[in-house]
Scaffold this motif. Structure first.
Motif, PDB file in Angstrom:
ATOM      1  N   TYR A   1       0.854  -1.179   0.000  1.00  0.00           N
ATOM      2  CA  TYR A   1       0.000   0.000   0.000  1.00  0.00           C
ATOM      3  C   TYR A   1       0.893   1.234   0.000  1.00  0.00           C
ATOM      4  O   TYR A   1       1.944   1.253   0.643  1.00  0.00           O
ATOM      5  N   PRO A   2       0.533   2.289  -0.730  1.00  0.00           N
ATOM      6  CA  PRO A   2       1.401   3.476  -0.784  1.00  0.00           C
ATOM      7  C   PRO A   2       1.614   4.088   0.597  1.00  0.00           C
ATOM      8  O   PRO A   2       0.691   4.173   1.401  1.00  0.00           O
ATOM      9  N   GLU A   3       2.845   4.521   0.865  1.00  0.00           N
ATOM     10  CA  GLU A   3       3.186   5.118   2.144  1.00  0.00           C
ATOM     11  C   GLU A   3       4.440   5.959   1.982  1.00  0.00           C
ATOM     12  O   GLU A   3       5.253   5.728   1.089  1.00  0.00           O
ATOM     13  N   ALA A   4       4.568   6.982   2.817  1.00  0.00           N
ATOM     14  CA  ALA A   4       5.802   7.757   2.860  1.00  0.00           C
ATOM     15  C   ALA A   4       6.922   6.865   3.379  1.00  0.00           C
ATOM     16  O   ALA A   4       6.709   6.038   4.268  1.00  0.00           O
ATOM     17  N   GLU A   5       8.103   7.028   2.840  1.00  0.00           N
ATOM     18  CA  GLU A   5       9.220   6.178   3.200  1.00  0.00           C
ATOM     19  C   GLU A   5      10.016   6.782   4.352  1.00  0.00           C
ATOM     20  O   GLU A   5      10.014   7.994   4.558  1.00  0.00           O
ATOM     21  N   LEU A   6      10.706   5.897   5.087  1.00  0.00           N
ATOM     22  CA  LEU A   6      11.611   6.361   6.132  1.00  0.00           C
ATOM     23  C   LEU A   6      13.000   6.639   5.579  1.00  0.00           C
ATOM     24  O   LEU A   6      13.709   7.511   6.080  1.00  0.00           O
ATOM     25  N   ASN A   7      13.402   5.860   4.584  1.00  0.00           N
ATOM     26  CA  ASN A   7      14.742   5.988   4.002  1.00  0.00           C
ATOM     27  C   ASN A   7      15.798   5.969   5.089  1.00  0.00           C
ATOM     28  O   ASN A   7      16.673   6.823   5.166  1.00  0.00           O
ATOM     29  N   ALA A   8      15.684   4.973   5.938  1.00  0.00           N
ATOM     30  CA  ALA A   8      16.613   4.783   7.052  1.00  0.00           C
ATOM     31  C   ALA A   8      16.877   3.296   7.204  1.00  0.00           C
ATOM     32  O   ALA A   8      15.943   2.488   7.160  1.00  0.00           O
ATOM     33  N   ARG A   9      18.139   2.925   7.355  1.00  0.00           N
ATOM     34  CA  ARG A   9      18.522   1.534   7.602  1.00  0.00           C
ATOM     35  C   ARG A   9      19.031   1.436   9.025  1.00  0.00           C
ATOM     36  O   ARG A   9      19.924   2.172   9.438  1.00  0.00           O
TER      37      ARG A   9
END
Length: 823
Positions: free
Chosen positions: A264-272
């Protein structure tokens, strides 16, 4: 939440939701991703990828909550639900390999959208394939997907409802009786309207696509339509619905974990995030591990002392566009601002005069070509995933002030909410609890989310130990507790103050501004003496409208004189800006404000004088309120109140060793007053800034005089105020696109989280695209940018970072001292 051990029993919480920030000096002992000078370099990624959808648990472990954001096929006996995109309907197959996998997206605790496919369509919300009930004639839903039709019509029109005639009232119970109608009669009416709702594949999220998941024994579940209550059922040849009174084996489904679902579409965290998760305590971070005076259980992280996540509902509910969460997802929460601001944003008056005057692109999801941006004051900037990204960077405490101004609400022509202050505050408190529940739903069940509303410091420490973020609710309202005054006559009494304060306390509110923007029954306000867009004159007019009198000024006593580092002082009325001109041109304002800007200027009592301080201090009711706040152990905010009243509050609370708060910079009055707040054990925080300015502010606030028992080791602790969504700009950034490679990717101060540019929809947000801190999720980037691009010495930069990352502990110690004073 999963648990981990580190000295004391600690918990590091939810796979996706933890700590810490951008590039820092000296990472943890298991990482070499940062240098010992605080300069980040491109790191080797930690072993754990960005928190996402965990491997679904074994079937025996499934609960109605644990399936959140997982991929499952639905089995009834030896048959599996299968989607048919050609017919836009659902049937069955006996072959598990041909079964449709559904992505279970929570809309609330135990409630889900069942997504079988998703295709992003640029400029639109995207094309979804969701199991739901069709609405071919548009009779049942509003533009946001919320159910507004008549429930009995919908149930009657479901042509594929199985066996409904055998149990006509069970699906709706007393509701059908209350309507005084029967399904047969309604069916005829719907036939006349040519409305034929049916169980089908629908292309957008709505209430008609929400299913409540109910345990049905033997590791099986029933799925009930959230609108009708009817149960999903395996019919002879296809999928259909039936009354809950007829529940049987055909209405029970086993959920089998599978692969290949579209997310489902969602804003990403872009964090590992590393396997051991972000740090919770200072001892876990190399730069703090050998600092004398630090305790093993001192919290590592920072506090935002002043935010307005709930401001999307304030002054009528249609000033800001966007939501911090939406049950239908990010593409509904942050879609297109024209619903509030009109075509090309032309009715968004604040936006027109504070950012880029003239038309602007209203489209949000998925392009975000114009908004959000740091100075775009009518667009929501604190979506929950953006907050989560900051939490991963070390945000351990968020103070969210429920905010309202009754007069501004009354003169606002675009509103949908009650202007009464207590009603507005109660609505926002309810929204924050709903937000907590929504994040719990995304995280696996009640109490499992990282966003936790807390009511005392011990609870806050436990939340942080479990890997969560402690959220404190406060109130910042001009007519606090509905206690205004008109011509010096108070609009409340002591009994009402006690009753309303108890109501706030029951809503988990633990912090309060006695005064904000206008004089009220508790005391005088701190006037806005700044220039800029000329909001000061508008507030003077608002004070006149609210109280029946203008602000009354006097020469400030020597002890309350500003040293030039607080709000700018002027000896004449701040010039009128465009916003004032717009307000005066509106008919609904013209009959209440003076007829022209010049007429209001003529009423300025400071013209030709150097009178700068409000003559009004605390009233008798104000003194009573301060004592009632202390009885309850509530945090007292001294910003926005007159300097005279602030001094009186400090005298009252100081006698009880009871600390108070200056949560957002110069609004706390003079630097001398801010120093006194700190010296009495309180917190003084400044607005988040950029580079050199931020380094200076953190050091200044961290080094204010305070008693030694409140210091965290050698550090005083200095948080920041975002004022996000408070009609205040977030910090800009002077960086340029050529500096991106010097920052991204960057590693957190503890060395356990690697951040890249944040992506929401199709837009990658960078500090250096001219938008600054466009949304809350860019605070990790801003901290990292400060560390590598400030011209201050490395020693000063390290000092600023140390002050910031000890600020959560300092705030908790201040709150604990409040509790000790009460006892």
């Amino acid at each position: 939440m999963r648990k981990r051990q580190s000295g004391l029993t600690l918990a590091s919480g939810l796979l996706a939701v933890f700590l810490l920030h951008g590039c820092g000096g000296g990472g943890s002992s298991n990482s070499s991703n940062t240098t010992n000078t605080g300069t980040p370099r491109a790191p080797e990624p930690p072993p754990t990828e960005e928190p996402g959808n965990p491997e679904p648990p074994a079937p025996a472990a499934l609960t109605r909550y644990s399936v959140a954001n997982g991929c499952y096929r639905l089995a009834s006996g030896d048959q599996f639900i299968q989607a048919d995109p050609d017919s836009q309907r659902y049937g069955f197959t006996g072959n598990a390999a041909d079964a449709t996998g559904f992505y279970f997206k929570p809309t609330a605790l135990g409630a889900y959208l069942l997504l079988s496919a998703y295709h992003r369509d640029p400029g639109e919300r995207g094309s979804k394939q969701l199991l739901g009930i069709s609405d071919p004639a548009g009779q049942f839903l509003d533009d946001s997907g919320h159910f507004v039709g008549e429930l009995s019509y919908l149930v009657a029109g479901l042509g594929d409802t199985l066996n409904l005639v055998l149990d006509p009232v069970a699906p709706l119970g007393g509701l059908l009786r209350e309507l005084g109608e029967n399904l047969g009669g309604l069916g005829g009416k719907l036939g006349d309207m040519n409305v034929q709702p049916t169980l089908a594949m629908v292309n957008n999220a709505s209430d008609l696509a929400v299913w409540n998941l109910r345990p049905a024994g033997d590791h099986q579940f029933a799925l009930a339509s959230a609108v009708t209550g009817l149960l999903l059922t395996r019919g002879d040849n296809d999928l259909t619905l039936t009354s809950p009174g007829l529940e049987n084996d055909s209405t029970r489904f086993a959920l089998q974990a599978t692969e290949g679902c579209d997310s489902y579409p969602e804003a990403e965290l872009n964090a590992r995030v590393a396997d051991d998760g972000p740090a919770i305590y200072l001892k876990e971070v190399d730069r703090f591990s050998n600092v004398p005076g630090l305790d093993d259980d001192d919290v590592f992280g920072f506090v935002d002392t002043h935010s307005h996540v709930s401001a999307y509902e304030f002054i009528g509910g249609r000033v800001n566009y966007g939501d911090p969460f939406n049950k239908f997802g990010v593409d509904h929460a942050l879609y297109d601002c024209k619903v509030n601001h009109g075509p090309e944003g032309l009715t968004g008056l604040v936006e027109q005069v504070t950012s880029n005057p003239g038309p602007h692109e209203t489209q949000g999801w998925p392009t975000y070509n114009y908004w959000p941006r740091h100075d775009s004051l009518q667009h929501h900037q604190s979506y929950y995933r953006w907050l989560e990204r900051a939490h991963l960077a070390g945000l351990k405490i968020l103070v969210n002030h429920l905010v309202h101004n009754e007069i501004l609400c009354q003169i606002n022509p675009q509103k949908q909410n009650d202007c009464d202050t207590m009603a507005a505050i109660e609505l926002q408190a309810e929204r924050m609890h709903q937000m907590q529940d929504y994040i719990d739903a995304q995280s696996g069940g009640p109490g499992q989310g990282w966003f936790r509303i807390v009511t005392d410091p011990a609870q806050a420490r436990q939340v942080i130990a479990d890997g969560g973020m402690a959220v404190i609710l406060g109130v910042e309202a001009s007519k606090a507790l509905n206690c205004g005054e008109f011509l010096d006559a108070p609009e409340c009494n002591r009994e009402q103050i006690v009753e309303r304060l108890d109501r706030l306390y029951a809503m988990d509110v633990r912090s309060l501004f006695p005064v904000h923007k206008f004089d009220n029954a508790f005391g005088g306000h701190l006037p806005d003496l700044s220039s800029g867009i000329g909001i000061g004159p508008v507030l003077y007019g608002g004070n006149l409208l609210e109280t029946g009198h203008l602000v009354e000024f006097e020469q400030c006593p020597d002890a309350l004189q500003d040293d030039g580092s607080g709000l700018p002082l002027t000896d004449q009325l701040a010039p009128f800006g465009l916003i004032d001109q717009l307000l005066f041109q509106l008919d609904y304002v013209g009959d209440r404000f003076p007829a022209t800007p010049q007429e209001l200027a003529d009423l300025d009592p400071r013209r030709g004088t150097d009178h700068l301080c409000n003559t009004r201090g605390l009233t008798d009711l104000g003194v009573f309120l301060i004592n009632e706040l202390m009885k309850r152990g509530m945090l007292i905010e001294t910003d926005h109140i007159s300097r005279k009243a602030a001094s009186q509050i400090l005298a009252i609370t100081g006698a009880h060793d009871y600390p108070v708060i200056n949560s957002h910079g110069g609004w706390g009055g003079t630097e001398a007053l801010r120093d006194q707040v700190a010296a009495q054990g309180g917190v003084s925080a400044s607005f988040a800034s950029t580079r050199d300015n931020w380094v200076d502010a953190l050091i200044r606030d961290g080094q204010r005089p305070r008693s030694s028992d409140l210091k965290v080791g050698p550090f005083g602790g200095a948080g920041y105020a975002s004022d996000v969504n408070g009609i205040a700009s977030l910090a800009g950034n002077p960086g340029t696109p050529d500096q991106e490679d010097s920052l991204y990717p960057f590693t957190s101060v503890d060395g356990r989280v690697v951040f890249d540019k944040q992506r929401t929809g199709d837009h990658q947000f960078s500090l250096y695209e001219g938008r600054g801190v466009a949304h809350y999720g860019l605070y990790p980037d801003q901290i990292a940018d400060m560390m590598i691009h400030s011209d201050r010495s490395q020693q000063q930069i390290d000092e600023a970072v140390n002050q910031l990352f000890t600020s959560a502990e300092a705030y908790l110690r201040m709150w604990e001292r409040v509790g000790a004073a009460v006892r």
